[in-house]
Design a protein around this motif. Structure first.
Motif, PDB file in Angstrom:
ATOM      1  N   ARG A 312       0.833  -1.193   0.000  1.00 13.29           N
ATOM      2  CA  ARG A 312       0.000   0.000   0.000  1.00 13.29           C
ATOM      3  C   ARG A 312       0.875   1.253   0.000  1.00 13.29           C
ATOM      4  O   ARG A 312       1.910   1.301   0.682  1.00 13.29           O
ATOM      5  CB  ARG A 312      -0.913   0.014   1.228  1.00 13.29           C
ATOM      6  CG  ARG A 312      -1.956  -1.099   1.258  1.00 13.29           C
ATOM      7  CD  ARG A 312      -2.963  -0.944   0.150  1.00 13.29           C
ATOM      8  NE  ARG A 312      -4.086  -1.870   0.272  1.00 13.29           N
ATOM      9  CZ  ARG A 312      -5.040  -1.991  -0.636  1.00 13.29           C
ATOM     10  NH1 ARG A 312      -4.997  -1.258  -1.746  1.00 13.29           N
ATOM     11  NH2 ARG A 312      -6.026  -2.849  -0.464  1.00 13.29           N
ATOM     12  N   LEU A 313       0.455   2.223  -0.758  1.00 11.84           N
ATOM     13  CA  LEU A 313       1.187   3.484  -0.825  1.00 11.84           C
ATOM     14  C   LEU A 313       1.041   4.270   0.478  1.00 11.84           C
ATOM     15  O   LEU A 313      -0.062   4.427   0.990  1.00 11.84           O
ATOM     16  CB  LEU A 313       0.649   4.326  -1.987  1.00 11.84           C
ATOM     17  CG  LEU A 313       1.188   5.760  -2.096  1.00 11.84           C
ATOM     18  CD1 LEU A 313       2.654   5.751  -2.482  1.00 11.84           C
ATOM     19  CD2 LEU A 313       0.366   6.567  -3.082  1.00 11.84           C
ATOM     20  N   LYS A 314       2.158   4.751   1.010  1.00 14.00           N
ATOM     21  CA  LYS A 314       2.132   5.674   2.140  1.00 14.00           C
ATOM     22  C   LYS A 314       2.304   7.091   1.603  1.00 14.00           C
ATOM     23  O   LYS A 314       3.209   7.349   0.799  1.00 14.00           O
ATOM     24  CB  LYS A 314       3.251   5.354   3.129  1.00 14.00           C
ATOM     25  CG  LYS A 314       3.062   4.053   3.880  1.00 14.00           C
ATOM     26  CD  LYS A 314       4.188   3.853   4.890  1.00 14.00           C
ATOM     27  CE  LYS A 314       4.002   2.553   5.658  1.00 14.00           C
ATOM     28  NZ  LYS A 314       5.122   2.339   6.612  1.00 14.00           N
ATOM     29  N   TYR A 315       1.442   7.966   2.028  1.00 15.86           N
ATOM     30  CA  TYR A 315       1.474   9.337   1.516  1.00 15.86           C
ATOM     31  C   TYR A 315       2.848   9.978   1.703  1.00 15.86           C
ATOM     32  O   TYR A 315       3.328  10.708   0.831  1.00 15.86           O
ATOM     33  CB  TYR A 315       0.413  10.176   2.226  1.00 15.86           C
ATOM     34  CG  TYR A 315       0.253  11.576   1.668  1.00 15.86           C
ATOM     35  CD1 TYR A 315      -0.324  11.778   0.414  1.00 15.86           C
ATOM     36  CD2 TYR A 315       0.704  12.694   2.376  1.00 15.86           C
ATOM     37  CE1 TYR A 315      -0.472  13.054  -0.114  1.00 15.86           C
ATOM     38  CE2 TYR A 315       0.559  13.967   1.857  1.00 15.86           C
ATOM     39  CZ  TYR A 315      -0.020  14.146   0.618  1.00 15.86           C
ATOM     40  OH  TYR A 315      -0.151  15.409   0.103  1.00 15.86           O
ATOM     41  N   SER A 316       3.504   9.674   2.801  1.00 17.97           N
ATOM     42  CA  SER A 316       4.816  10.266   3.102  1.00 17.97           C
ATOM     43  C   SER A 316       5.914   9.771   2.160  1.00 17.97           C
ATOM     44  O   SER A 316       6.990  10.377   2.083  1.00 17.97           O
ATOM     45  CB  SER A 316       5.209   9.961   4.547  1.00 17.97           C
ATOM     46  OG  SER A 316       5.164   8.574   4.800  1.00 17.97           O
TER      47      SER A 316
END
Length: 420
Positions: A312-316
């Motif tokens: 999953r992509l982490k915004y940071s």
């Protein structure tokens, strides 16, 4: 058997009972577009019973028109539907000042349908005040949210109509709202009204729905009735992957609307077994919201991360030039792919109407968020369910709804009890 539907929304809960042959005496909903969706659905059942579904399918084609043109066509269509069908939908806010006028309309509907009493009341007050997400958004103002106490209005209908059974739907957060005081008061109020209640923690996934959606279902039975616990459907957990529910849909890009009514492929086993699609269906509401270039770049990164690395992509972790929010410590999953290779999606909520960042389509070539029809399918709404109103309203209606397939199992179980 008949029922009254409170806080109806677009009719997801009602749909399950209608499928099982219950008669909808009245549906009460304050939102105009949702009420019109319900009205159209009641027209569908009327035409189905009259063997005139070709008339309904012709009506569905108004989806290719502008909202103004649709309104004109809808008015002409509804003129062909009897008043007692249209009047079963009461577009009105449920409040103490409106109780008497609503009671009068419900009584009138009972009279017109030659029914002396209500067998069942179903419905669930808006859940935003109880949900953990809703509480986090309202913060310190949550205590002042009047929606906390809408269950007391539900109680007024129980006192007035005294049905043998009621079904009250909400979110798990109802257990802890106001430090548990809300749920305790609900138990006391229903006991005072003369009902024994059974509370169940359901997940839509267990009913064959491709979505992880946890809900609390409180069922009330008049004291004196001997009722065993709910029978969960055996071997009904969804075993199909999410892609199976999208396979037949034509490809569209962000901001595009498909208005040709034809499917790309024949219905999959997943669609047929969940009653989402019939071979005679027309495809409507396959429309995606537009996005700016920055969002579309983020969508591609999110899909690549999931499809290639199962991460999953982490915004940071986004490139610096794509980060616009100051907060990079929390809410890091604000961009999330609906994983096509899993058996379930994340919970579809009404926030999907504001942006689609949490509901990114798994096909990187399409590079968009879910269409209205895709969101509806993940909720188990059939393709012949016609949502009235704007795109934003359609998403809100779907996000707020009870999955019809889960509702159908509840309706079937109550029917088997033979207590009504």
């Amino acid at each position: 058997m008949n029922y009254l539907d409170l806080f109806s929304g677009a009719g997801g809960l009602s749909e399950g009972f209608a499928r099982m042959g219950y008669k909808g005496i009245a549906h009460i909903e304050s939102d105009k577009s949702a009420a019109e969706t319900l009205e159209t659905r009641m027209a569908y059942y009327y035409l189905k019973e009259d063997n005139k579904l070709d008339v309904y399918r012709e009506y569905q084609k108004i989806y290719s028109l502008s909202l103004r043109e649709r309104k004109e066509k809808r008015e002409k269509f509804m003129e062909t539907i009897p008043n007692y069908i249209k009047n079963s939908v009461i577009n009105c806010e449920i409040s103490y000042k409106n109780l008497l006028p609503i009671f009068e309309k419900v009584d009138k509907q009972l009279e017109i349908n030659n029914e002396k009493k209500l067998d069942l009341i179903i419905g669930g007050p808006p859940c935003q005040a109880y949900s953990l997400i809703g509480r986090s958004r309202t913060g310190s103002n949550n205590h002042a949210d009047k929606r906390h106490y809408l269950y007391k209005l539900y109680f007024e209908f129980l006192k007035k109509y005294r049905p043998k059974v009621f079904v009250f739907e909400n979110v798990p957060g109802i257990y802890t709202a106001k430090n548990g005081k809300i749920f305790k008061d609900i138990q006391e109020k229903f006991d005072e009204a003369g009902y024994n209640i059974k509370s169940y923690d359901f997940n839509s996934f267990d009913f064959g729905i491709p979505q992880n959606r946890k809900r609390v279902i409180i069922m009330g039975f008049k004291k004196g009735l001997n009722v065993n616990n709910f029978e969960y459907p055996e071997n009904k957990r969804n075993t199909y992957i999410v892609k199976d529910f999208f396979y037949d849909l034509p490809s569209i890009k962000a901001g595009e609307a498909y208005k040709d009514f034809k499917y790309k492929n024949k219905p999959t086993e997943a669609l047929l077994n969940t009653k989402i699609r019939d071979k005679k269906d027309l495809l409507t509401h396959h429309i995606s919201r537009p996005n700016n270039d920055r969002d579309l770049k983020i969508y591609k990164i999110a899909v690549e991360s999931w499809n290639e690395k199962n991460e999953r992509l982490k915004y940071s972790d986004l490139p610096y030039e794509l980060i616009t929010h100051k907060n990079t410590k929390s809410f890091l999953d604000r961009f999330k792919v609906v994983a096509g290779n899993l058996n379930y999606s994340q919970t579809i909520v009404a926030h999907i109407a504001k942006d689609g960042h949490y509901y990114i389509h798994p096909n990187i070539e399409e590079n968009r968020s879910l269409s209205i029809r895709e969101a509806a399918r993940l909720q188990s709404f059939p393709d012949n369910y016609f949502f009235e109103g704007s795109r934003t309203s359609n998403f809100t209606q779907i996000g707020n709804a009870v999955p019809p397939l889960m509702s159908e199992y509840i309706a079937r179980w109550i029917k088997k009890l033979k207590i009504i």
